[in-house]
Design a protein around this motif. Structure first.
Motif, PDB file in Angstrom:
ATOM      1  N   ASP A   1       0.768  -1.287   0.110  1.00  0.00           N
ATOM      2  CA  ASP A   1      -0.013  -0.011  -0.052  1.00  0.00           C
ATOM      3  C   ASP A   1       1.048   1.210   0.009  1.00  0.00           C
ATOM      4  OD1 ASP A   1      -2.640  -1.209   0.073  1.00  0.00           O
ATOM      5  OD2 ASP A   1      -2.385  -1.593   2.154  1.00  0.00           O
TER       6      ASP A   1
ATOM      7  N   GLY B   1      -1.034   8.029  -0.727  1.00  0.00           N
ATOM      8  CA  GLY B   1      -2.089   7.026  -1.157  1.00  0.00           C
ATOM      9  C   GLY B   1      -3.405   7.618  -1.535  1.00  0.00           C
ATOM     10  N   SER B   2      -3.885   8.512  -0.896  1.00  0.00           N
ATOM     11  CA  SER B   2      -5.234   8.906  -1.185  1.00  0.00           C
ATOM     12  C   SER B   2      -5.074  10.102  -2.501  1.00  0.00           C
ATOM     13  CB  SER B   2      -5.901   9.556   0.113  1.00  0.00           C
ATOM     14  OG  SER B   2      -5.123  10.637   0.783  1.00  0.00           O
TER      15      SER B   2
ATOM     16  N   THR C   1      -4.792   7.907  -5.558  1.00  0.00           N
ATOM     17  CA  THR C   1      -6.112   7.214  -5.765  1.00  0.00           C
ATOM     18  C   THR C   1      -7.099   8.210  -6.220  1.00  0.00           C
ATOM     19  OG1 THR C   1      -5.675   5.571  -4.004  1.00  0.00           O
ATOM     20  CG2 THR C   1      -8.011   5.755  -4.681  1.00  0.00           C
ATOM     21  N   ARG C   2      -7.162   9.472  -5.748  1.00  0.00           N
ATOM     22  CA  ARG C   2      -8.072  10.504  -6.068  1.00  0.00           C
ATOM     23  C   ARG C   2      -7.685  11.164  -7.396  1.00  0.00           C
ATOM     24  NH1 ARG C   2      -6.966  13.735  -2.176  1.00  0.00           N
ATOM     25  NH2 ARG C   2      -5.592  14.794  -3.018  1.00  0.00           N
TER      26      ARG C   2
ATOM     27  N   ARG D   1      -6.525   9.242  -9.906  1.00  0.00           N
ATOM     28  CA  ARG D   1      -6.857   8.265 -10.628  1.00  0.00           C
ATOM     29  C   ARG D   1      -8.358   8.332 -10.867  1.00  0.00           C
ATOM     30  NH1 ARG D   1      -5.246   1.743 -10.095  1.00  0.00           N
ATOM     31  NH2 ARG D   1      -6.384   1.054 -12.057  1.00  0.00           N
TER      32      ARG D   1
ATOM     33  N   ALA E   1     -10.526   3.242  -9.667  1.00  0.00           N
ATOM     34  CA  ALA E   1      -9.816   3.971  -8.546  1.00  0.00           C
ATOM     35  C   ALA E   1     -10.821   3.517  -7.341  1.00  0.00           C
ATOM     36  CB  ALA E   1      -9.916   5.304  -8.986  1.00  0.00           C
TER      37      ALA E   1
ATOM     38  N   THR F   1      -9.624  -0.024  -5.926  1.00  0.00           N
ATOM     39  CA  THR F   1      -8.310  -0.393  -5.945  1.00  0.00           C
ATOM     40  C   THR F   1      -7.577   0.807  -5.548  1.00  0.00           C
ATOM     41  OG1 THR F   1      -8.593  -2.013  -7.700  1.00  0.00           O
ATOM     42  CG2 THR F   1      -6.440  -1.382  -6.949  1.00  0.00           C
ATOM     43  N   PRO F   2      -7.333   1.109  -4.161  1.00  0.00           N
ATOM     44  CA  PRO F   2      -6.452   2.088  -3.626  1.00  0.00           C
ATOM     45  C   PRO F   2      -4.878   2.138  -4.196  1.00  0.00           C
ATOM     46  CG  PRO F   2      -7.269   0.902  -1.580  1.00  0.00           C
ATOM     47  CD  PRO F   2      -7.832   0.230  -3.039  1.00  0.00           C
ATOM     48  N   ALA F   3      -4.230   3.169  -4.178  1.00  0.00           N
ATOM     49  CA  ALA F   3      -2.765   3.217  -4.816  1.00  0.00           C
ATOM     50  C   ALA F   3      -2.162   2.210  -3.971  1.00  0.00           C
ATOM     51  CB  ALA F   3      -2.304   4.818  -4.553  1.00  0.00           C
ATOM     52  N   HIS F   4      -1.293   1.711  -4.934  1.00  0.00           N
ATOM     53  CA  HIS F   4      -0.240   0.359  -4.607  1.00  0.00           C
ATOM     54  C   HIS F   4       0.869   0.189  -5.237  1.00  0.00           C
ATOM     55  CE1 HIS F   4      -3.169  -1.736  -7.208  1.00  0.00           C
ATOM     56  NE2 HIS F   4      -2.109  -2.377  -7.292  1.00  0.00           N
TER      57      HIS F   4
END
Length: 176
Positions: A14, A20-21, A24-25, A27, A35, A38-41
């Motif tokens: 993760d 991360g947020s 994800t945001r 995306r 998005a 699937t959170p950023a990873h």
């Protein structure tokens, strides 16, 4: 409770907050429907079907891999793309590449994890996929100066039931 006959799993690192947020945001803003699920990873093992009754052996295998790998640092810096092969823009790893490659290779050594791959493993953080060329270009440019460094102390086994988000199943601390 018994496991289903086949289960879809994945293994990932993760991306911690606040990055991360943010990724994800971004995306989601590009219009990428993944998005929401699937959170950023950084993927170590992409979506893979395994026998449900093999999960304890898979987890034991992941424990051994994690124990053998000391914690390390990932430095994310800038953007890259897989275009024209696939319509993907990602944030690149400037540091931590070798550690991710070693973990990914070790994970696939399990007799219970069989995955056909179309492309060689390349650690990255996807920030736009299967969106318009204009959206891909915008994300590529906007995140070109992105930079973040963080310690990696574990990786996570995820499962997916076919709908909704991927669910964390278990964390595996490194170097224990």
């Amino acid at each position: 409770m018994s496991e289903p006959a086949r289960t879809r799993i994945g293994v990932a690192i993760d991306i911690p907050e606040p990055w991360g947020s943010l990724l994800t945001r971004r995306r989601a803003e590009a219009g990428d429907p993944q998005a929401a699920y699937t959170p950023a990873h950084v993927t170590l093992l992409g979506p893979t079907e395994v026998d449900g009754d093999a999960l304890p052996a898979v987890e034991k295998h992941l424990e051994a891999i994690a124990a053998a790998q000391p914690p390390f640092t990932i430095h994310l810096r800038g953007t890259g793309t897989f275009r024209p092969i696939t319509e993907v823009v990602f944030v690149t790893l400037a540091k931590g590449i070798s550690e991710c490659e070693l973990l990914a290779e070790a994970i696939t050594r399990s007799q219970d994890v069989r995955r056909d791959t179309r492309f060689p493993y390349h650690p990255h953080v996807t920030v736009a996929q299967d969106v318009s060329p204009e959206a891909l270009d915008a994300v590529f440019e906007e995140l070109a100066d992105f930079s973040a460094s963080f310690a990696v102390a574990s990786f996570t086994l995820f499962s997916h039931g076919g709908e909704g988000p991927w669910r964390p199943r278990r964390d595996f601390p490194l170097g224990r």
